[in-house]
Scaffold this motif. Structure first.
Motif, PDB file in Angstrom:
ATOM      1  N   LEU A  99     -34.130  -8.018  44.244  1.00  0.00           N
ATOM      2  CA  LEU A  99     -35.014  -9.879  44.390  1.00  0.00           C
ATOM      3  C   LEU A  99     -36.240  -9.298  43.479  1.00  0.00           C
ATOM      4  O   LEU A  99     -36.677  -7.986  43.605  1.00  0.00           O
ATOM      5  CB  LEU A  99     -35.766 -10.483  46.288  1.00  0.00           C
ATOM      6  CG  LEU A  99     -34.283 -10.243  46.695  1.00  0.00           C
ATOM      7  CD1 LEU A  99     -35.076 -10.712  48.601  1.00  0.00           C
ATOM      8  CD2 LEU A  99     -34.006 -12.441  46.151  1.00  0.00           C
ATOM      9  N   PRO A 100     -37.155 -10.005  42.790  1.00  0.00           N
ATOM     10  CA  PRO A 100     -38.201  -9.499  42.334  1.00  0.00           C
ATOM     11  C   PRO A 100     -39.226  -9.427  43.191  1.00  0.00           C
ATOM     12  O   PRO A 100     -39.326 -10.234  44.501  1.00  0.00           O
ATOM     13  CB  PRO A 100     -38.485 -10.812  41.497  1.00  0.00           C
ATOM     14  CG  PRO A 100     -37.362 -11.385  41.022  1.00  0.00           C
ATOM     15  CD  PRO A 100     -36.593 -10.946  42.653  1.00  0.00           C
ATOM     16  N   GLY A 101     -39.678  -8.847  42.915  1.00  0.00           N
ATOM     17  CA  GLY A 101     -41.166  -7.349  43.660  1.00  0.00           C
ATOM     18  C   GLY A 101     -40.731  -6.643  44.598  1.00  0.00           C
ATOM     19  O   GLY A 101     -41.346  -6.172  45.293  1.00  0.00           O
ATOM     20  N   SER A 102     -39.156  -6.671  45.092  1.00  0.00           N
ATOM     21  CA  SER A 102     -38.646  -5.826  45.977  1.00  0.00           C
ATOM     22  C   SER A 102     -38.812  -4.862  45.657  1.00  0.00           C
ATOM     23  O   SER A 102     -38.777  -4.747  44.072  1.00  0.00           O
ATOM     24  CB  SER A 102     -37.134  -6.171  46.693  1.00  0.00           C
ATOM     25  OG  SER A 102     -37.278  -7.459  47.331  1.00  0.00           O
ATOM     26  N   ILE A 103     -38.718  -3.251  46.132  1.00  0.00           N
ATOM     27  CA  ILE A 103     -38.678  -2.117  45.448  1.00  0.00           C
ATOM     28  C   ILE A 103     -36.978  -1.226  46.099  1.00  0.00           C
ATOM     29  O   ILE A 103     -36.463  -1.752  47.097  1.00  0.00           O
ATOM     30  CB  ILE A 103     -39.537  -0.788  46.314  1.00  0.00           C
ATOM     31  CG1 ILE A 103     -40.684  -1.579  46.081  1.00  0.00           C
ATOM     32  CG2 ILE A 103     -39.127   0.808  45.789  1.00  0.00           C
ATOM     33  CD1 ILE A 103     -41.924  -0.860  47.008  1.00  0.00           C
ATOM     34  N   TYR A 104     -35.965  -0.746  44.920  1.00  0.00           N
ATOM     35  CA  TYR A 104     -35.514   0.054  44.766  1.00  0.00           C
ATOM     36  C   TYR A 104     -35.399   1.228  43.970  1.00  0.00           C
ATOM     37  O   TYR A 104     -35.500   1.367  43.079  1.00  0.00           O
ATOM     38  CB  TYR A 104     -34.114  -1.134  44.534  1.00  0.00           C
ATOM     39  CG  TYR A 104     -34.364  -1.892  44.370  1.00  0.00           C
ATOM     40  CD1 TYR A 104     -33.344  -2.760  45.336  1.00  0.00           C
ATOM     41  CD2 TYR A 104     -34.649  -3.494  44.135  1.00  0.00           C
ATOM     42  CE1 TYR A 104     -33.505  -4.229  45.709  1.00  0.00           C
ATOM     43  CE2 TYR A 104     -34.522  -4.690  43.971  1.00  0.00           C
ATOM     44  CZ  TYR A 104     -33.570  -4.986  45.681  1.00  0.00           C
ATOM     45  OH  TYR A 104     -34.146  -6.282  45.951  1.00  0.00           O
ATOM     46  N   ASP A 105     -34.839   1.999  44.996  1.00  0.00           N
ATOM     47  CA  ASP A 105     -34.477   3.708  44.659  1.00  0.00           C
ATOM     48  C   ASP A 105     -36.193   4.172  44.184  1.00  0.00           C
ATOM     49  O   ASP A 105     -36.208   4.519  43.081  1.00  0.00           O
ATOM     50  CB  ASP A 105     -33.843   3.837  43.841  1.00  0.00           C
ATOM     51  CG  ASP A 105     -32.742   3.819  44.695  1.00  0.00           C
ATOM     52  OD1 ASP A 105     -32.556   3.632  46.053  1.00  0.00           O
ATOM     53  OD2 ASP A 105     -31.336   3.684  44.436  1.00  0.00           O
ATOM     54  N   GLY A 106     -37.268   3.388  44.666  1.00  0.00           N
ATOM     55  CA  GLY A 106     -38.859   3.857  44.054  1.00  0.00           C
ATOM     56  C   GLY A 106     -39.240   3.317  41.945  1.00  0.00           C
ATOM     57  O   GLY A 106     -39.992   2.957  41.401  1.00  0.00           O
ATOM     58  N   LYS A 107     -38.135   2.164  42.192  1.00  0.00           N
ATOM     59  CA  LYS A 107     -38.305   1.100  41.137  1.00  0.00           C
ATOM     60  C   LYS A 107     -38.608  -0.817  41.972  1.00  0.00           C
ATOM     61  O   LYS A 107     -38.021  -0.367  42.263  1.00  0.00           O
ATOM     62  CB  LYS A 107     -37.255   1.532  40.416  1.00  0.00           C
ATOM     63  CG  LYS A 107     -37.480   0.602  38.525  1.00  0.00           C
ATOM     64  CD  LYS A 107     -36.272   0.648  38.076  1.00  0.00           C
ATOM     65  CE  LYS A 107     -36.324  -0.001  36.844  1.00  0.00           C
ATOM     66  NZ  LYS A 107     -35.543   0.272  35.519  1.00  0.00           N
ATOM     67  N   LEU A 108     -39.445  -0.870  41.516  1.00  0.00           N
ATOM     68  CA  LEU A 108     -39.993  -2.277  41.104  1.00  0.00           C
ATOM     69  C   LEU A 108     -39.175  -3.515  40.503  1.00  0.00           C
ATOM     70  O   LEU A 108     -38.940  -3.033  39.347  1.00  0.00           O
ATOM     71  CB  LEU A 108     -41.034  -2.678  41.064  1.00  0.00           C
ATOM     72  CG  LEU A 108     -41.762  -4.048  41.212  1.00  0.00           C
ATOM     73  CD1 LEU A 108     -42.107  -4.844  42.382  1.00  0.00           C
ATOM     74  CD2 LEU A 108     -43.366  -4.090  40.882  1.00  0.00           C
ATOM     75  N   CYS A 109     -38.726  -3.481  40.839  1.00  0.00           N
ATOM     76  CA  CYS A 109     -37.722  -5.048  39.988  1.00  0.00           C
ATOM     77  C   CYS A 109     -38.547  -6.632  39.849  1.00  0.00           C
ATOM     78  O   CYS A 109     -39.748  -7.115  40.532  1.00  0.00           O
ATOM     79  CB  CYS A 109     -36.716  -5.828  41.329  1.00  0.00           C
ATOM     80  SG  CYS A 109     -35.719  -7.583  40.919  1.00  0.00           S
ATOM     81  N   LYS A 110     -38.373  -6.447  38.802  1.00  0.00           N
ATOM     82  CA  LYS A 110     -39.421  -7.914  37.792  1.00  0.00           C
ATOM     83  C   LYS A 110     -37.922  -8.247  37.208  1.00  0.00           C
ATOM     84  O   LYS A 110     -37.090  -7.812  36.814  1.00  0.00           O
ATOM     85  CB  LYS A 110     -40.122  -7.296  36.989  1.00  0.00           C
ATOM     86  CG  LYS A 110     -41.534  -6.690  37.896  1.00  0.00           C
ATOM     87  CD  LYS A 110     -42.096  -5.980  36.795  1.00  0.00           C
ATOM     88  CE  LYS A 110     -42.132  -4.486  36.206  1.00  0.00           C
ATOM     89  NZ  LYS A 110     -42.867  -4.765  35.339  1.00  0.00           N
ATOM     90  N   TYR A 111     -38.040 -10.115  36.999  1.00  0.00           N
ATOM     91  CA  TYR A 111     -36.857 -10.179  36.177  1.00  0.00           C
ATOM     92  C   TYR A 111     -38.415 -10.751  34.331  1.00  0.00           C
ATOM     93  O   TYR A 111     -39.120 -10.929  34.218  1.00  0.00           O
ATOM     94  CB  TYR A 111     -36.958 -12.163  36.404  1.00  0.00           C
ATOM     95  CG  TYR A 111     -36.406 -11.853  37.445  1.00  0.00           C
ATOM     96  CD1 TYR A 111     -35.050 -10.970  38.001  1.00  0.00           C
ATOM     97  CD2 TYR A 111     -35.779 -13.162  38.322  1.00  0.00           C
ATOM     98  CE1 TYR A 111     -34.634 -11.729  39.053  1.00  0.00           C
ATOM     99  CE2 TYR A 111     -35.274 -13.303  39.572  1.00  0.00           C
ATOM    100  CZ  TYR A 111     -34.334 -12.445  39.456  1.00  0.00           C
ATOM    101  OH  TYR A 111     -32.721 -12.931  40.268  1.00  0.00           O
ATOM    102  N   ALA A 112     -37.713  -9.284  33.703  1.00  0.00           N
ATOM    103  CA  ALA A 112     -38.197  -9.719  32.258  1.00  0.00           C
ATOM    104  C   ALA A 112     -38.086 -10.394  31.416  1.00  0.00           C
ATOM    105  O   ALA A 112     -37.113 -11.145  31.809  1.00  0.00           O
ATOM    106  CB  ALA A 112     -37.702  -8.853  31.777  1.00  0.00           C
ATOM    107  N   MET A 113     -38.815 -11.303  30.294  1.00  0.00           N
ATOM    108  CA  MET A 113     -38.819 -12.628  29.961  1.00  0.00           C
ATOM    109  C   MET A 113     -38.419 -11.985  28.672  1.00  0.00           C
ATOM    110  O   MET A 113     -38.973 -11.774  27.792  1.00  0.00           O
ATOM    111  CB  MET A 113     -39.750 -13.612  29.978  1.00  0.00           C
ATOM    112  CG  MET A 113     -39.539 -13.942  30.783  1.00  0.00           C
ATOM    113  SD  MET A 113     -40.982 -15.993  31.439  1.00  0.00           S
ATOM    114  CE  MET A 113     -42.175 -14.833  30.895  1.00  0.00           C
ATOM    115  N   THR A 114     -36.884 -12.369  27.643  1.00  0.00           N
ATOM    116  CA  THR A 114     -36.501 -11.673  26.666  1.00  0.00           C
ATOM    117  C   THR A 114     -36.087 -13.255  26.039  1.00  0.00           C
ATOM    118  O   THR A 114     -36.537 -14.781  26.708  1.00  0.00           O
ATOM    119  CB  THR A 114     -35.989 -10.688  26.746  1.00  0.00           C
ATOM    120  OG1 THR A 114     -33.817 -11.337  27.523  1.00  0.00           O
ATOM    121  CG2 THR A 114     -35.956  -9.744  27.333  1.00  0.00           C
TER     122      THR A 114
END
Length: 310
Positions: A151-166
């Motif tokens: 989920l964007p904005g959540s933290i997983y193992d010390g890393k912030l989840c984001k949806y990067a646009m490409t």
């Protein structure tokens, strides 16, 4: 320079009217970004949300102050972009906020809205494009139908989840009155040099900023309708914009009428600001500029990204 505490940062941001000249916004921002990184590393979601909120409020304030300074320097388009960035940060603030924070936001919203009303910009470029979104945790492409487990904005193992646009692909550009973002202001193009130039009439902003000097200085305006005899416009040509600001030509609109109803804008300013304007030979009433924009103007697109929006 030693990093400051969250409480000290909050105090400087809330008491912005007293601290905006003395505080080091860069120092505060660096400290808050450090707190944000620590919250991500420790999987502290609550702390992350809190710190991100203060970062957004500080950025919103600083971009408003920057816009004000640019207006004093008559760099109006750059100031407009700062106002738009400030709005973006305000929109990213959480819904449940302290009363003092709400007061800060209310001040910014009112000031920005009033300033933008005085701008002559009425049409904006609205780009159409397609792109892909990729999860920064699992590197999977996601869309409205297909999502990963993160989920964007959540933290997983010390890393912030984001949806990067490409994979951006530009499709088209339209001229609209109320786009999602208002950075893309149409500017005229010099056919001889091929360069764009700012052709807008900033008389209202020139008038205001010849008087006010402080971003907290009180000012307001009132718009009043006034009937003016058509004889006052006897030298006006048929193919120019009508004084009533109808977006029609004079010959197709009010020519032949006994009176033309125009709008007068009267500023409500402090005695000190009034003295400054009067010393420069300013008039007390000014007429808003016509709102007509050509259809063949080239579009200058301003694009900005901020790490603090993530």
């Amino acid at each position: 320079m030693m990093k400051i505490s969250l409480i000290d940062a909050q105090t400087a941001i809330i008491n912005y009217k007293d601290t905006f000249k003395s505080r080091s916004a860069r120092h505060i921002l660096e400290s808050l970004r450090g707190m944000k990184a620590s919250a991500i590393a420790s999987n502290d979601k609550s702390k992350l949300r809190e710190v991100r909120g203060w970062i957004c409020l500080l950025q919103a304030q600083e971009h408003y102050f920057s816009a004000f300074e640019k207006c004093l320097q008559r760099e109006y388009y750059k100031a407009w972009c700062d106002l738009e960035v400030s709005i973006t940060f305000i929109e990213r603030l959480p819904s449940s906020l302290d009363v003092k924070i709400l007061e800060c936001i209310d001040f910014l919203k009112k000031k920005i809205s009033k300033l933008q009303t005085l701008y002559p910009y009425k049409m904006f470029g609205s780009p159409e494009y397609i792109f892909k979104r990729k999860c920064t945790i699992c590197d999977s492409y996601v869309n409205y139908r297909k999502k990963c487990e993160h989920l964007p904005g959540s933290i997983y193992d010390g890393k912030l989840c984001k949806y990067a646009m490409t994979d951006f692909e530009f499709l088209a550009m339209a001229l609209v009155e109320n786009p999602v973002q208002k950075y893309s202001v149409p500017f005229a193009k010099d056919e001889a040099t091929g360069k764009h130039f700012d052709h807008y009439d900033y008389k209202l902003l020139d008038y205001l900023f010849s008087g006010i000097r402080n971003p907290f200085e009180h000012w307001d305006y009132e718009i009043q309708s006034k009937a003016v005899p058509t004889s006052k416009f006897k030298d006006l040509k048929d193919d120019v914009s009508c004084p009533c600001i109808s977006d029609k030509k004079y010959g197709e609109c009010c020519k032949g009428k006994e009176v033309i109803v125009i709008q007068n804008l009267e500023f409500v300013i402090s005695e000190f600001a009034a003295r400054r304007i009067k010393s420069l030979g300013g008039k007390w009433r000014v007429k808003p500029p016509a709102r007509n924009i050509g259809r063949e103007f080239h579009i200058a697109i301003f694009h900005t990204t901020h790490e603090d929006l993530s």
